[in-house]
Design an enzyme around this catalytic site. Structure first.
Site, short mmCIF file in Angstrom:
data_model
loop_
_atom_site.label_atom_id
_atom_site.label_comp_id
_atom_site.label_asym_id
_atom_site.label_seq_id
_atom_site.Cartn_x
_atom_site.Cartn_y
_atom_site.Cartn_z
N SER A 69 0.85 -1.19 0.00
CA SER A 69 0.00 0.00 0.00
C SER A 69 0.88 1.23 0.00
CB SER A 69 -0.90 0.00 1.24
OG SER A 69 -1.52 1.26 1.42
N HIS A 103 -13.07 3.08 3.29
CA HIS A 103 -12.14 4.12 2.89
C HIS A 103 -12.90 5.36 2.43
CE1 HIS A 103 -9.28 0.64 2.48
NE2 HIS A 103 -8.52 1.52 3.10
#
Length: 331
Positions: free
Chosen positions: A122, A194
């Protein structure tokens, strides 16, 4: 850690379309997109047990599964993920679950000498105040963002394990660092999602209820980059067949926008016409995060799905699943 700002050499590791390929995390946002793409590319022996069938945190179960199924390639997309609130309030689960998932899968793959493995990390692995756009060489050069440091440390550990396997055993394993992802199959949970799916849910609900305003977290000033998960899926196959280096490689668009601009875009897609307000008492996270994608661009990959069109198709998927206007939901 190897510095990474040079153009990578293109290599050739053509994957056998008839060989078993393990997509770990097959039912998640990334795994489902990878599965769709590999299927479209002619792969006929994909393996993707769900968590009810194989708990990747269970070391014995993972080793037994590898012994039985003998995958020839692995895409490690399985992870515990969540938005800023989930990361900030449950760091123990984020570091513990992700470390166990990674170590079990990587160790089992090593035992069976899997030749091609792609570990997906990520962009949150990079320092909070890294120079923008972020090059791969920025890794481990400064402090992390505190709101997701536990998740980031787990992902950094995965990168280092891949590098260790390459160095000690010579297996051509690789790591990729995607930017913020979105698309069909995303998590739209009210508390754990998110930012982009959270905005879609919030504005859709406000639109249905004809709310006069929507209050969003933070100041709206941080800048973020967003990549459609189908573009990432294409990148995964490109990397498995063309990339071979101990350095992680960025996958993104190279373009960013403010969270305020993102919220306005989502409101436009949804059709919400009320007021947008901001709550500065809530955390903003990293001030800016956009990736330098020159290295993967040199391999011939570029993103194809524009942000507005990607949000529109994601919202259409959300609506098609009957999520519209729901006050509570479990994803």
């Amino acid at each position: 850690m190897t510095a990474a700002s040079t153009v990578p050499t293109v290599t050739h590791h053509t994957l056998d379309r008839s060989a078993p390929v393990f997509v770990a995390g097959r039912n998640g946002l990334v795994g489902s997109a990878v599965w769709r793409h590999l299927t479209a590319e002619g792969f006929t022996a994909l393996l993707g047990p769900g968590s009810a069938e194989l708990d990747l945190r269970d070391r014995r179960a993972v080793f037994d599964w590898f012994a039985e199924n003998q995958p020839q390639a692995v895409i490690l997309a399985a992870a515990r993920v969540g938005g800023i609130k989930a990361n900030a309030t449950r760091p123990t689960e984020f570091i513990s679950d992700n470390l166990r998932i990674q170590v079990n899968v990587l160790d089992a793959a090593l035992k069976h000498r899997v030749q091609r493995l792609l570990f997906l990390g990520s962009s949150c692995i990079y320092p909070r105040d890294a120079a923008q756009p972020i090059r791969e060489s920025a890794l481990l050069t400064g402090p992390l963002e505190e709101t997701n440091d536990a998740y980031a440390i787990a992902k950094i550990a995965g990168i280092l394990q891949v590098q260790a396997v390459r160095r000690q055993y010579g297996l051509p394993w690789i790591s990729a660092m995607p930017t913020n992802l979105y698309g069909p199959g995303d998590n739209f949970h009210a508390e754990n999602s998110h930012v982009l799916p959270s905005l879609i849910r919030r504005f859709d609900q406000a639109h249905v209820e004809k709310a006069a305003k929507v209050v969003n977290w933070g100041t709206g000033t941080p800048r973020r980059e967003f990549l459609h998960v189908d573009d990432l899926a294409r990148a995964c196959l490109v990397l498995l067949e063309r990339y071979d280096s101990d350095s992680p490689i960025n996958v993104g668009t190279g373009e960013d926008l403010t969270i305020r601009e993102l919220a306005e875009m989502v409101a436009s897609v949804v059709g919400y016409e009320g007021a947008l307000e901001w709550d500065p008492t809530q955390p903003d996270g990293t001030p800016r995060k956009v990736l330098d994608i020159s290295r993967i661009s040199a391999l011939g990959w570029t993103p194809e799905i524009g942000l507005y069109d990607g949000i529109a198709s994601t919202y259409a998927w959300y609506m098609s699943r009957g999520f519209a206007g729901l006050r509570t939901m479990s994803c």
